[in-house]
Design a protein around this motif. Structure first.
Motif, short mmCIF file in Angstrom:
data_model
loop_
_atom_site.label_atom_id
_atom_site.label_comp_id
_atom_site.label_asym_id
_atom_site.label_seq_id
_atom_site.Cartn_x
_atom_site.Cartn_y
_atom_site.Cartn_z
N ILE A 87 0.78 -1.15 -0.08
CA ILE A 87 -0.15 0.17 0.00
C ILE A 87 0.88 1.27 -0.12
CG2 ILE A 87 -1.96 1.41 1.21
CD1 ILE A 87 -2.90 -1.52 2.28
N LEU A 88 0.70 2.03 -1.03
CA LEU A 88 1.50 3.42 -1.15
C LEU A 88 0.70 4.64 -0.46
CD1 LEU A 88 2.06 2.96 -4.93
CD2 LEU A 88 3.74 2.32 -3.25
N GLY A 89 -0.46 4.53 -0.28
CA GLY A 89 -1.37 5.55 0.41
C GLY A 89 -2.78 5.28 -0.26
N HIS A 90 -3.63 6.46 -0.14
CA HIS A 90 -5.07 6.37 -0.24
C HIS A 90 -5.69 7.39 -1.52
CE1 HIS A 90 -4.37 4.28 3.35
NE2 HIS A 90 -5.42 3.40 2.82
N SER A 91 -6.26 7.10 -2.35
CA SER A 91 -6.88 7.91 -3.31
C SER A 91 -7.42 9.02 -2.56
CB SER A 91 -7.59 7.20 -4.29
OG SER A 91 -9.00 6.89 -3.39
N GLY A 92 -7.62 10.27 -3.23
CA GLY A 92 -7.81 11.46 -2.77
C GLY A 92 -8.20 12.50 -3.85
N ASN A 93 -8.29 13.64 -3.28
CA ASN A 93 -8.59 14.97 -4.27
C ASN A 93 -7.80 16.14 -4.03
OD1 ASN A 93 -10.24 16.23 -5.87
ND2 ASN A 93 -11.59 17.10 -4.14
N THR A 94 -6.32 15.90 -3.82
CA THR A 94 -5.41 17.05 -3.57
C THR A 94 -4.63 17.31 -4.92
OG1 THR A 94 -3.39 15.42 -3.27
CG2 THR A 94 -4.67 15.84 -1.41
N GLY A 95 -4.26 18.60 -4.70
CA GLY A 95 -3.66 19.18 -5.95
C GLY A 95 -4.68 19.79 -7.07
N HIS A 96 -4.35 20.30 -8.09
CA HIS A 96 -5.42 20.45 -9.06
C HIS A 96 -6.15 19.14 -9.53
CE1 HIS A 96 -6.80 23.15 -12.17
NE2 HIS A 96 -6.78 22.40 -13.03
N SER A 97 -7.40 19.28 -8.79
CA SER A 97 -8.35 18.09 -9.10
C SER A 97 -9.81 18.31 -9.21
CB SER A 97 -8.00 17.08 -7.95
OG SER A 97 -9.01 15.99 -8.03
N THR A 98 -10.52 17.73 -9.90
CA THR A 98 -11.92 18.08 -9.84
C THR A 98 -12.78 16.95 -8.97
OG1 THR A 98 -12.18 16.84 -12.01
CG2 THR A 98 -11.72 19.20 -12.23
N GLY A 99 -12.13 16.00 -8.50
CA GLY A 99 -12.92 15.20 -7.73
C GLY A 99 -12.09 13.89 -7.52
N PRO A 100 -12.38 13.20 -6.43
CA PRO A 100 -11.67 11.91 -6.03
C PRO A 100 -11.20 11.11 -7.15
CG PRO A 100 -13.51 12.25 -4.68
CD PRO A 100 -13.74 13.11 -5.80
N HIS A 101 -9.76 10.91 -7.38
CA HIS A 101 -9.54 9.99 -8.46
C HIS A 101 -8.12 9.71 -8.29
CE1 HIS A 101 -8.04 13.77 -10.33
NE2 HIS A 101 -7.29 13.19 -10.97
N LEU A 102 -7.44 8.75 -9.19
CA LEU A 102 -6.09 8.38 -9.11
C LEU A 102 -5.54 9.08 -10.56
CD1 LEU A 102 -3.31 7.25 -8.28
CD2 LEU A 102 -4.27 5.25 -9.33
N HIS A 103 -4.59 9.95 -10.50
CA HIS A 103 -3.95 10.01 -11.62
C HIS A 103 -2.47 9.23 -11.72
CE1 HIS A 103 -1.64 12.41 -14.68
NE2 HIS A 103 -0.66 12.08 -14.09
N PHE A 104 -2.64 8.42 -12.92
CA PHE A 104 -1.46 7.32 -12.92
C PHE A 104 -0.84 7.88 -14.14
CE2 PHE A 104 -0.15 3.28 -14.89
CZ PHE A 104 0.43 2.88 -13.82
N GLY A 105 0.65 7.83 -14.00
CA GLY A 105 1.50 8.38 -15.05
C GLY A 105 2.68 7.44 -15.01
N ILE A 106 3.45 7.44 -16.14
CA ILE A 106 4.51 6.68 -16.24
C ILE A 106 5.89 7.66 -17.01
CG2 ILE A 106 6.07 4.55 -17.13
CD1 ILE A 106 3.42 3.06 -16.98
N LYS A 107 6.84 7.64 -16.45
CA LYS A 107 7.98 8.31 -17.26
C LYS A 107 9.19 7.42 -17.58
CE LYS A 107 8.48 13.33 -16.25
NZ LYS A 107 9.01 14.35 -15.50
N GLU A 108 9.53 7.66 -18.96
CA GLU A 108 10.73 6.75 -19.24
C GLU A 108 11.56 7.75 -20.06
OE1 GLU A 108 10.84 2.42 -21.54
OE2 GLU A 108 9.91 4.07 -22.61
N HIS A 109 12.94 7.70 -19.63
CA HIS A 109 13.92 8.53 -20.01
C HIS A 109 13.48 9.91 -19.96
CE1 HIS A 109 15.81 4.93 -21.49
NE2 HIS A 109 14.95 4.74 -22.44
N GLY A 110 12.81 10.18 -18.89
CA GLY A 110 12.49 11.84 -18.39
C GLY A 110 11.13 12.35 -19.28
#
Length: 186
Positions: A87-110
């Motif tokens: 467990i990394l943490g719990h989903s929320g609504n922090t930052g620039h957000s319009t409602g509870p969700h997970l922003h999931f991204g991947i970076k490769e070579h920047g």
């Protein structure tokens, strides 16, 4: 099975964004336990009311960085090793957000890459720990490993019994004991 609906796709250009979306957004109730889908080293950031708010980064061995954003809280700390299913943490609504969700991204070579192929792992993140640990030791599943261990134990026990009998037979002073043991085994 789709458990979490994708509400914004990679590179989407919605009216409320000033640049193309760098990940995918998955709608989920606030407080949903977010679990690691890869092994790696943890970094955390809190961007306050901007960007992805409370964010966990997993720097994985494949050279990619896996990003979980808009968290309500952290269950990990910087430098900690993450294992699949942790467990990394719990989903929320922090930052620039319009409602509870997970922003999931991947970076490769920047550079941000499309994380969509990995969303099936997010959908099944509750099942990943068991799956990751069921296949270990060169692809053997847990039952095969147990059977091999029992077989090896039985073979070792048989060899030890034969060695004990050989030692008893070599010692003429305990021939009576060896006769009893041999009669018992036969």
């Amino acid at each position: 099975m789709v458990k979490y609906t994708i509400t914004s796709r990679f590179q989407a250009t919605e009216a409320f964004r000033d640049h193309p979306h760098t990940g995918v957004d998955l709608a989920m109730p606030e407080g949903t336990a977010l679990k690691a889908i890869v092994e790696g080293v943890i970094r955390t950031a809190d961007y306050g009311s901007s960007s992805t708010g409370k964010t966990v980064f997993i720097d994985a061995a494949d050279g990619r960085t896996y990003i979980y954003g808009h968290l309500k809280d952290f269950s990990v700390s910087d430098g900690q090793s993450a294992h699949v299913g942790d467990i990394l943490g719990h989903s929320g609504n922090t930052g620039h957000s319009t409602g509870p969700h997970l922003h999931f991204g991947i970076k490769e070579h920047g550079e941000f890459i499309d994380p969509t192929p990995y969303t099936s792992l997010i959908q099944r993140m509750d099942q990943l720990k068991g799956a990751a640990h069921a296949t270990v030791n060169s692809g053997l599943d847990a039952l095969e490993m147990l059977n091999q261990a029992l077989s090896q134990f039985t073979q070792t026990l048989s060899e030890m019994t034969l060695n004990c009998i050989s030692l008893l037979l070599e010692n003429r002073t305990v021939s009576l004991i060896s006769d009893i043991v041999l009669s018992w085994l036969c």
